[in-house]
Design a protein around this motif. Structure first.
Motif, PDB file in Angstrom:
ATOM      1  N   PHE A  57       0.889  -1.172   0.048  1.00 53.33           N
ATOM      2  CA  PHE A  57       0.057  -0.170   0.022  1.00 53.33           C
ATOM      3  C   PHE A  57       0.839   1.087  -0.041  1.00 53.33           C
ATOM      4  O   PHE A  57       1.952   1.413   0.699  1.00 53.33           O
ATOM      5  N   THR A  58       0.832   2.112  -0.862  1.00 46.56           N
ATOM      6  CA  THR A  58       1.685   3.272  -0.910  1.00 46.56           C
ATOM      7  C   THR A  58       0.506   4.546  -1.110  1.00 46.56           C
ATOM      8  O   THR A  58      -0.303   4.487  -1.844  1.00 46.56           O
ATOM      9  N   VAL A  59       1.090   5.743  -0.331  1.00 43.77           N
ATOM     10  CA  VAL A  59       0.516   7.068  -0.515  1.00 43.77           C
ATOM     11  C   VAL A  59       1.709   7.846  -0.905  1.00 43.77           C
ATOM     12  O   VAL A  59       2.675   7.980  -0.315  1.00 43.77           O
ATOM     13  N   THR A  60       1.341   8.798  -1.909  1.00 44.53           N
ATOM     14  CA  THR A  60       2.363   9.584  -2.339  1.00 44.53           C
ATOM     15  C   THR A  60       1.744  11.154  -2.373  1.00 44.53           C
ATOM     16  O   THR A  60       0.458  11.350  -2.338  1.00 44.53           O
ATOM     17  N   GLY A  61       2.536  12.187  -2.271  1.00 39.53           N
ATOM     18  CA  GLY A  61       1.989  13.497  -2.335  1.00 39.53           C
ATOM     19  C   GLY A  61       3.097  14.706  -2.561  1.00 39.53           C
ATOM     20  O   GLY A  61       4.355  14.165  -2.037  1.00 39.53           O
ATOM     21  N   ASN A  62       2.809  15.737  -3.111  1.00 40.52           N
ATOM     22  CA  ASN A  62       3.975  16.724  -3.181  1.00 40.52           C
ATOM     23  C   ASN A  62       4.486  17.138  -1.699  1.00 40.52           C
ATOM     24  O   ASN A  62       5.523  17.552  -1.854  1.00 40.52           O
ATOM     25  N   GLU A  63       3.594  17.423  -0.740  1.00 38.66           N
ATOM     26  CA  GLU A  63       3.987  17.898   0.466  1.00 38.66           C
ATOM     27  C   GLU A  63       3.411  17.235   1.385  1.00 38.66           C
ATOM     28  O   GLU A  63       2.087  17.059   1.513  1.00 38.66           O
ATOM     29  N   GLY A  64       3.988  17.064   2.711  1.00 39.15           N
ATOM     30  CA  GLY A  64       3.456  16.786   3.949  1.00 39.15           C
ATOM     31  C   GLY A  64       3.948  17.190   5.131  1.00 39.15           C
ATOM     32  O   GLY A  64       4.880  18.020   5.059  1.00 39.15           O
ATOM     33  N   SER A  99      -1.869  -2.642  -4.048  1.00 32.34           N
ATOM     34  CA  SER A  99      -1.340  -3.835  -4.727  1.00 32.34           C
ATOM     35  C   SER A  99      -2.341  -4.602  -5.674  1.00 32.34           C
ATOM     36  O   SER A  99      -2.005  -5.239  -6.526  1.00 32.34           O
ATOM     37  N   ASP A 100      -3.748  -4.266  -5.277  1.00 33.70           N
ATOM     38  CA  ASP A 100      -4.577  -5.124  -6.271  1.00 33.70           C
ATOM     39  C   ASP A 100      -5.127  -4.382  -7.407  1.00 33.70           C
ATOM     40  O   ASP A 100      -5.712  -4.874  -8.217  1.00 33.70           O
ATOM     41  N   GLY A 101      -4.444  -2.971  -7.567  1.00 31.04           N
ATOM     42  CA  GLY A 101      -4.544  -2.246  -8.823  1.00 31.04           C
ATOM     43  C   GLY A 101      -5.542  -1.096  -8.534  1.00 31.04           C
ATOM     44  O   GLY A 101      -5.795   0.118  -9.512  1.00 31.04           O
ATOM     45  N   LEU A 102      -5.932  -0.894  -7.375  1.00 30.87           N
ATOM     46  CA  LEU A 102      -6.881   0.191  -6.797  1.00 30.87           C
ATOM     47  C   LEU A 102      -6.011   1.470  -6.892  1.00 30.87           C
ATOM     48  O   LEU A 102      -4.909   1.656  -6.344  1.00 30.87           O
ATOM     49  N   THR A 103      -6.566   2.510  -7.564  1.00 33.84           N
ATOM     50  CA  THR A 103      -5.882   3.736  -7.585  1.00 33.84           C
ATOM     51  C   THR A 103      -6.803   5.174  -7.309  1.00 33.84           C
ATOM     52  O   THR A 103      -7.915   5.074  -7.755  1.00 33.84           O
ATOM     53  N   VAL A 104      -6.294   5.914  -6.132  1.00 31.25           N
ATOM     54  CA  VAL A 104      -7.279   6.996  -5.610  1.00 31.25           C
ATOM     55  C   VAL A 104      -6.252   7.997  -5.839  1.00 31.25           C
ATOM     56  O   VAL A 104      -5.405   8.132  -5.391  1.00 31.25           O
ATOM     57  N   ARG A 105      -7.079   9.284  -6.440  1.00 29.72           N
ATOM     58  CA  ARG A 105      -6.310  10.712  -6.717  1.00 29.72           C
ATOM     59  C   ARG A 105      -7.370  11.719  -5.892  1.00 29.72           C
ATOM     60  O   ARG A 105      -8.493  11.645  -6.005  1.00 29.72           O
ATOM     61  N   VAL A 127      -6.646   6.297   5.383  1.00 29.41           N
ATOM     62  CA  VAL A 127      -6.295   7.703   4.529  1.00 29.41           C
ATOM     63  C   VAL A 127      -7.578   8.459   4.569  1.00 29.41           C
ATOM     64  O   VAL A 127      -8.856   7.568   3.987  1.00 29.41           O
ATOM     65  N   ARG A 128      -7.660   9.685   4.484  1.00 27.71           N
ATOM     66  CA  ARG A 128      -8.985  10.331   4.757  1.00 27.71           C
ATOM     67  C   ARG A 128      -9.023  11.656   3.750  1.00 27.71           C
ATOM     68  O   ARG A 128      -7.911  12.316   4.005  1.00 27.71           O
ATOM     69  N   ALA A 129      -9.849  12.068   3.036  1.00 26.52           N
ATOM     70  CA  ALA A 129      -9.824  12.997   2.035  1.00 26.52           C
ATOM     71  C   ALA A 129     -11.369  13.948   2.049  1.00 26.52           C
ATOM     72  O   ALA A 129     -12.246  13.102   1.783  1.00 26.52           O
ATOM     73  N   PRO A 130     -11.193  15.032   2.204  1.00 26.81           N
ATOM     74  CA  PRO A 130     -12.681  15.727   2.558  1.00 26.81           C
ATOM     75  C   PRO A 130     -13.131  16.296   1.041  1.00 26.81           C
ATOM     76  O   PRO A 130     -14.217  16.595   0.743  1.00 26.81           O
ATOM     77  N   GLY A 131     -12.163  16.431   0.172  1.00 24.94           N
ATOM     78  CA  GLY A 131     -12.648  17.089  -1.250  1.00 24.94           C
ATOM     79  C   GLY A 131     -12.807  16.116  -2.467  1.00 24.94           C
ATOM     80  O   GLY A 131     -13.142  14.605  -2.289  1.00 24.94           O
ATOM     81  N   PRO A 132     -12.958  16.576  -3.677  1.00 27.42           N
ATOM     82  CA  PRO A 132     -13.238  15.590  -4.883  1.00 27.42           C
ATOM     83  C   PRO A 132     -12.113  14.375  -4.898  1.00 27.42           C
ATOM     84  O   PRO A 132     -10.848  14.827  -4.715  1.00 27.42           O
ATOM     85  N   VAL A 133     -12.584  13.267  -5.251  1.00 31.21           N
ATOM     86  CA  VAL A 133     -11.879  12.134  -5.478  1.00 31.21           C
ATOM     87  C   VAL A 133     -11.968  11.543  -6.713  1.00 31.21           C
ATOM     88  O   VAL A 133     -13.042  11.446  -7.265  1.00 31.21           O
ATOM     89  N   GLN A 134     -10.930  10.950  -7.272  1.00 25.20           N
ATOM     90  CA  GLN A 134     -11.124   9.927  -8.507  1.00 25.20           C
ATOM     91  C   GLN A 134     -10.658   8.609  -8.170  1.00 25.20           C
ATOM     92  O   GLN A 134      -9.445   8.611  -7.581  1.00 25.20           O
ATOM     93  N   PHE A 135     -11.135   7.677  -8.689  1.00 27.65           N
ATOM     94  CA  PHE A 135     -10.653   6.137  -8.399  1.00 27.65           C
ATOM     95  C   PHE A 135     -10.863   5.446  -9.612  1.00 27.65           C
ATOM     96  O   PHE A 135     -11.682   5.785 -10.518  1.00 27.65           O
ATOM     97  N   SER A 136      -9.888   4.282  -9.478  1.00 26.11           N
ATOM     98  CA  SER A 136     -10.003   3.375 -10.622  1.00 26.11           C
ATOM     99  C   SER A 136      -9.523   2.066 -10.093  1.00 26.11           C
ATOM    100  O   SER A 136      -8.520   1.996  -9.367  1.00 26.11           O
ATOM    101  N   ARG A 137      -9.753   0.966 -10.879  1.00 22.97           N
ATOM    102  CA  ARG A 137      -9.419  -0.483 -10.583  1.00 22.97           C
ATOM    103  C   ARG A 137     -10.022  -1.186 -11.653  1.00 22.97           C
ATOM    104  O   ARG A 137     -11.170  -1.278 -11.963  1.00 22.97           O
ATOM    105  N   MET A 189     -13.672  10.913   0.925  1.00 17.37           N
ATOM    106  CA  MET A 189     -13.447   9.419   1.012  1.00 17.37           C
ATOM    107  C   MET A 189     -12.532   9.116   2.025  1.00 17.37           C
ATOM    108  O   MET A 189     -12.022   9.909   2.746  1.00 17.37           O
ATOM    109  N   THR A 190     -12.712   7.791   2.456  1.00 17.23           N
ATOM    110  CA  THR A 190     -12.067   7.227   3.515  1.00 17.23           C
ATOM    111  C   THR A 190     -11.288   5.910   2.856  1.00 17.23           C
ATOM    112  O   THR A 190     -12.178   5.277   2.083  1.00 17.23           O
ATOM    113  N   TYR A 191     -10.155   5.452   3.010  1.00 17.75           N
ATOM    114  CA  TYR A 191      -9.528   4.153   2.809  1.00 17.75           C
ATOM    115  C   TYR A 191      -8.902   3.624   3.739  1.00 17.75           C
ATOM    116  O   TYR A 191      -8.087   4.266   4.693  1.00 17.75           O
ATOM    117  N   ASP A 192      -9.615   2.347   4.426  1.00 14.44           N
ATOM    118  CA  ASP A 192      -9.172   1.673   5.412  1.00 14.44           C
ATOM    119  C   ASP A 192      -8.103   0.368   4.635  1.00 14.44           C
ATOM    120  O   ASP A 192      -8.518  -0.346   4.078  1.00 14.44           O
TER     121      ASP A 192
END
Length: 281
Positions: free
Chosen positions: A98-105, A125-131, A144-154, A164-167
């Motif tokens: 499981f990987t989370v990346t961002g420009n700034e933390g 690792s199963d192919g799920l991607t959230v932006r 992982v918690r995000a309050p604003g617009p999200v896009q996802f794919s798998r 969104m929330t991702y457990d």
């Protein structure tokens, strides 16, 4: 005797010239050596700056967590900023990553919550991607918690929503509002679906997707509507096996042939799908 004197005079002259050269060298003005100046920090308020590093690896009972960064700024209050940050967890046994990346933390003093800003991506690792643009990662519960617009794919599914929330421990993604999904047809041209719902939960490990507070599903020339619905997936997780509809369920088939099913309504419905993606019962 004259020869001996001449040799002494010659030696004295050579020594005198050498001494004069040494004195002249010592008296010559010295070129000052510029002092070594430390590199200027990009933020004057920071007390230290580190480049290309990794935070201490934290080992739990089932997983390891590491945080890599391109640049780190440390502040007097114990907080820190990270740039080009990457959080990676490995479940023991190497079954999932499981990987989370961002420009700034940003991490506050003695906090377990990392706030991420700018092009935040969650990749399982199963192919799920959230932006999204802004999110937090809490190391205490693995959310992982995000309050604003999200896009996802798998795979064949892609969608969007608001919040969104991702457990990561349960591998469950919840889109909190205004969920819109599009499922592309399979290689046989079947299974293309468009879905709108107030909220949706994807439980990949448990192979179900739940739609709450109003759902509308358009697929194969029919429209399905209900207050709530749960889609149970096949073993490979690639298609719907059973669809349970609750609270004012309704199926309509616009343009149905004469004598064919045009509409069906009920408090609850249970639809069983075959391998071709069509409802059988």
């Amino acid at each position: 005797m004259a020869l001996w004197r001449r040799r002494v005079r010659l030696l004295i002259a050579v020594l005198a010239l050498a001494f004069a050269a040494v004195v002249a060298r010592q008296l010559r003005p010295r070129v000052p050596v510029p002092p070594h100046l430390p590199s200027a920090r990009t933020d004057p308020a920071a007390v230290a700056e580190v480049t290309d590093g990794r935070l201490e690896r934290i080992t739990f009972s089932r997983q390891d967590v590491s945080v890599d960064f391109r640049r780190q700024l440390l502040y007097p209050d114990g907080s820190m900023k990270l740039f080009a940050v990457k959080i990676k967890t490995d479940e023991r046994g190497g079954t999932r990553t499981f990987t989370v990346t961002g420009n700034e933390g940003h991490v506050g003093e003695k906090e377990s919550v990392l706030t991420l800003d700018g092009d935040v991506q969650v990749v399982a690792s199963d192919g799920l991607t959230v932006r999204t643009e802004h999110a937090t990662y809490d190391g205490r519960d693995g959310f992982v918690r995000a309050p604003g617009p999200v896009q996802f794919s798998r795979g064949r599914t892609k969608g969007s929503g608001l919040g969104m929330t991702y457990d990561k421990n349960r591998d469950v993604l919840d889109v909190l509002q205004n969920a819109v999904l599009s499922i592309a047809p399979d290689s046989n041209g079947a299974g293309g679906t468009e879905i709108t719902s107030a909220a949706v939960e994807f439980a990949r490990r448990d192979r179900y997707t739940r739609f709450d507070n109003g759902v509308r599903i358009v697929r194969g020339g029919e429209t399905i509507e209900a207050g709530n619905a749960t889609a149970y997936l096949t073993e490979d997780g690639e298609r719907i096996d059973t669809l349970d509809l609750r609270d004012n369920a309704r199926i309509t088939v616009p343009g149905a042939a004469a004598g064919g099913l045009q509409s069906l309504a009920g408090s609850t419905m249970n639809l069983k799908y075959g391998s071709d993606g069509q409802a059988r019962q």
